[in-house]
Design a protein around this motif. Structure first.
Motif, PDB file in Angstrom:
ATOM      1  N   GLU A  65       0.805  -1.224   0.000  1.00 37.59           N
ATOM      2  CA  GLU A  65       0.000   0.000   0.000  1.00 37.59           C
ATOM      3  C   GLU A  65       0.838   1.274   0.000  1.00 37.59           C
ATOM      4  O   GLU A  65       0.541   2.217  -0.725  1.00 37.59           O
ATOM      5  CB  GLU A  65      -0.787  -0.011   1.304  1.00 37.59           C
ATOM      6  N   ARG A 110       0.840   4.331  -2.558  1.00 40.05           N
ATOM      7  CA  ARG A 110       0.379   5.660  -2.130  1.00 40.05           C
ATOM      8  C   ARG A 110       1.423   6.729  -2.465  1.00 40.05           C
ATOM      9  O   ARG A 110       1.083   7.808  -2.939  1.00 40.05           O
ATOM     10  CB  ARG A 110       0.069   5.641  -0.624  1.00 40.05           C
ATOM     11  N   GLN A 114      -7.512   0.432  -5.771  1.00 41.06           N
ATOM     12  CA  GLN A 114      -8.169   0.827  -4.502  1.00 41.06           C
ATOM     13  C   GLN A 114      -7.429   1.989  -3.843  1.00 41.06           C
ATOM     14  O   GLN A 114      -8.037   2.950  -3.382  1.00 41.06           O
ATOM     15  CB  GLN A 114      -8.191  -0.352  -3.521  1.00 41.06           C
ATOM     16  N   VAL A 115      -6.091   1.888  -3.814  1.00 40.99           N
ATOM     17  CA  VAL A 115      -5.301   2.938  -3.149  1.00 40.99           C
ATOM     18  C   VAL A 115      -5.425   4.262  -3.904  1.00 40.99           C
ATOM     19  O   VAL A 115      -5.539   5.327  -3.295  1.00 40.99           O
ATOM     20  CB  VAL A 115      -3.823   2.503  -2.999  1.00 40.99           C
ATOM     21  N   GLU A 150      -8.649   5.833  -2.934  1.00 42.01           N
ATOM     22  CA  GLU A 150      -8.560   6.425  -1.581  1.00 42.01           C
ATOM     23  C   GLU A 150      -7.803   7.755  -1.619  1.00 42.01           C
ATOM     24  O   GLU A 150      -8.217   8.743  -1.021  1.00 42.01           O
ATOM     25  CB  GLU A 150      -7.820   5.466  -0.634  1.00 42.01           C
ATOM     26  N   LYS A 179      -9.367  11.174  -2.722  1.00 39.74           N
ATOM     27  CA  LYS A 179     -10.189  11.963  -1.771  1.00 39.74           C
ATOM     28  C   LYS A 179      -9.419  13.175  -1.253  1.00 39.74           C
ATOM     29  O   LYS A 179     -10.007  14.183  -0.882  1.00 39.74           O
ATOM     30  CB  LYS A 179     -10.624  11.070  -0.599  1.00 39.74           C
TER      31      LYS A 179
END
Ligand code: NAD
Length: 354
Positions: free
Chosen positions: A163, A167, A201-202, A205, A208
């Motif tokens: 992750e 990110r 998915q990351v 996220e 946002k």
């Protein structure tokens, strides 16, 4: 500003010499720039039996930024893999923690005819590919070639991302998009690869935190197709190491002139290594015909991303635009009616335009 200057092999020394001329202009205008040269790649192997000699790595570690020419020559193809020039490059990227590779593909209107695509498809192209550089299937364990019980050989590589790796590269892409047209296209193969399902998915996220940026997703096979169908739909494209390797080469050819394309590889603190996107071009080395503009534009990227000096960066970019508009062309981008210049004459023209 402490710069490690690593000319490397092939055309590396010729093109880096032109970039150093540009740095010397800034220096003579009062900028405090220190430059020190060291050997890498085949030159490192010749000098110290290692494509990344210890002294070179130390110099690069202690510098604020690294300017690299290119590495590699066919004459080293028969060496053991560990001491081949390209190993030096992989090791310095990994050793300096350079996880973000930025490759702009920008088409100067005057060079639209150099592309193999129709001018209307590519003219005005301004795309930034952000490629993760230290993870993925290129580094994942287990890897290797083993012999199975039945005597058959099997090759294994492992696609792997955690992750935090996703990110941090995502953040670079979103931050760059904020300074451009605020569009990020994340490229994955989430329909078949779990690693890239996590990637997607990351990215969702992360989006946002950037409400102004429009995030889209594309499967890598479609992205490869869209890059030649309608490349101007993209602003910033972010992807993993292997997909980025392939897509950034594809994108570079949209512009038709690999000699024009710079690149930056950054660590967490924006320390960077700056180099042209092309290789060492052994076929034209030593002839003073290579195009030095990708290397000079890499210096412009250095001022933008490591030294946060937009003015210096723009000054170099503008000088390159000027020499193109004036009709100066090295052999790789020359067309009838233009002024054919050598590598060093192109460097001099940029200096004059500055
Ligand atoms: P290359 O990019 O060196 O050359 C491909 C073609 O583009 C050649 O015809 C070359 O003459 C031309 N070209 C490249 N840069 C040019 C420039 N600035 N001006 C004018 N023409 C230019 O790729 P290759 O031939 O596949 O590889 C040659 C060597 O470079 C190999 O040893 C390879 O491993 C190495 N390589 C190094 C890097 C790097 O240092 N980052 C990247 C790619 C390849």
């Amino acid at each position: 500003m402490k710069l490690a200057v690593l000319p490397g092999d092939g055309i590396g020394p010729e093109i880096v010499a032109q970039a150093v001329k540009v740095l010397n202009v800034l220096k003579s205008d009062g900028m405090k720039i220190e430059m020190e040269q060291a050997a890498i790649g085949g030159a490192g192997y010749e000098a110290a039996g290692d494509p990344l000699p210890e002294a070179t790595f130390k110099l690069a570690q202690e510098a604020d930024a690294v300017l690299l020419g290119a590495v590699g020559d066919w004459k080293y193809d028969s060496l053991p893999r560990d001491v081949r020039p390209e190993r030096g490059l992989l090791r310095i990227r990994k050793g300096l923690g350079l996880f973000a590779n930025l490759r702009p593909a920008l088409l100067y209107p005057e060079l639209a005819s150099a592309s193999t695509l129709k001018p209307e498809v590519v003219s005005g192209l301004d795309l930034m590919i952000v490629r993760e550089l230290t993870g993925d299937i290129y580094f994942g364990q287990p890897r290797g070639i083993a012999t199975l019980d039945n005597g058959e050989r099997e090759g294994v590589n492992t696609m792997r991302y955690n992750e935090s790796e996703i990110r941090r590269i995502g953040r670079i892409a979103f931050d760059i998009a904020m300074k451009r047209n605020k569009k990020v296209c994340s490229v994955d193969k989430a329909n078949v690869l779990e690693t890239t399902e996590l990637w997607r998915q990351v990215m969702i996220e992360l989006a946002k935190d950037y409400p102004e940026v429009e995030l889209s997703h594309m499967y890598v096979d479609n992205a490869a197709m869209q890059l030649v169908r309608a490349p101007k739909q993209f602003d910033v494209m972010v992807t993993g190491n292997i997909f980025g390797d392939i897509l950034s080469d594809e994108a570079s050819m949209l512009t038709g002139s690999i000699g024009m394309l710079p690149s930056a590889s950054l660590d967490e603190h924006n320390k960077g290594m700056y180099e042209p996107s092309h290789g060492s071009a052994p076929d034209i080395a030593g002839k003073d015909v290579a195009n030095p503009l990708a290397t000079i534009l890499s210096v412009a990227m250095m001022f933008k991303y490591t030294f946060n000096d937009e003015a210096a960066s723009n000054r170099i970019d503008k000088a390159v635009k000027t020499v193109i508009a004036q009709g100066h062309r090295t052999a790789d981008i020359w067309t009838e009616g233009c002024n054919k210049v050598s590598c060093s004459q192109m460097g001099d023209a940029v200096v004059a335009a500055m």
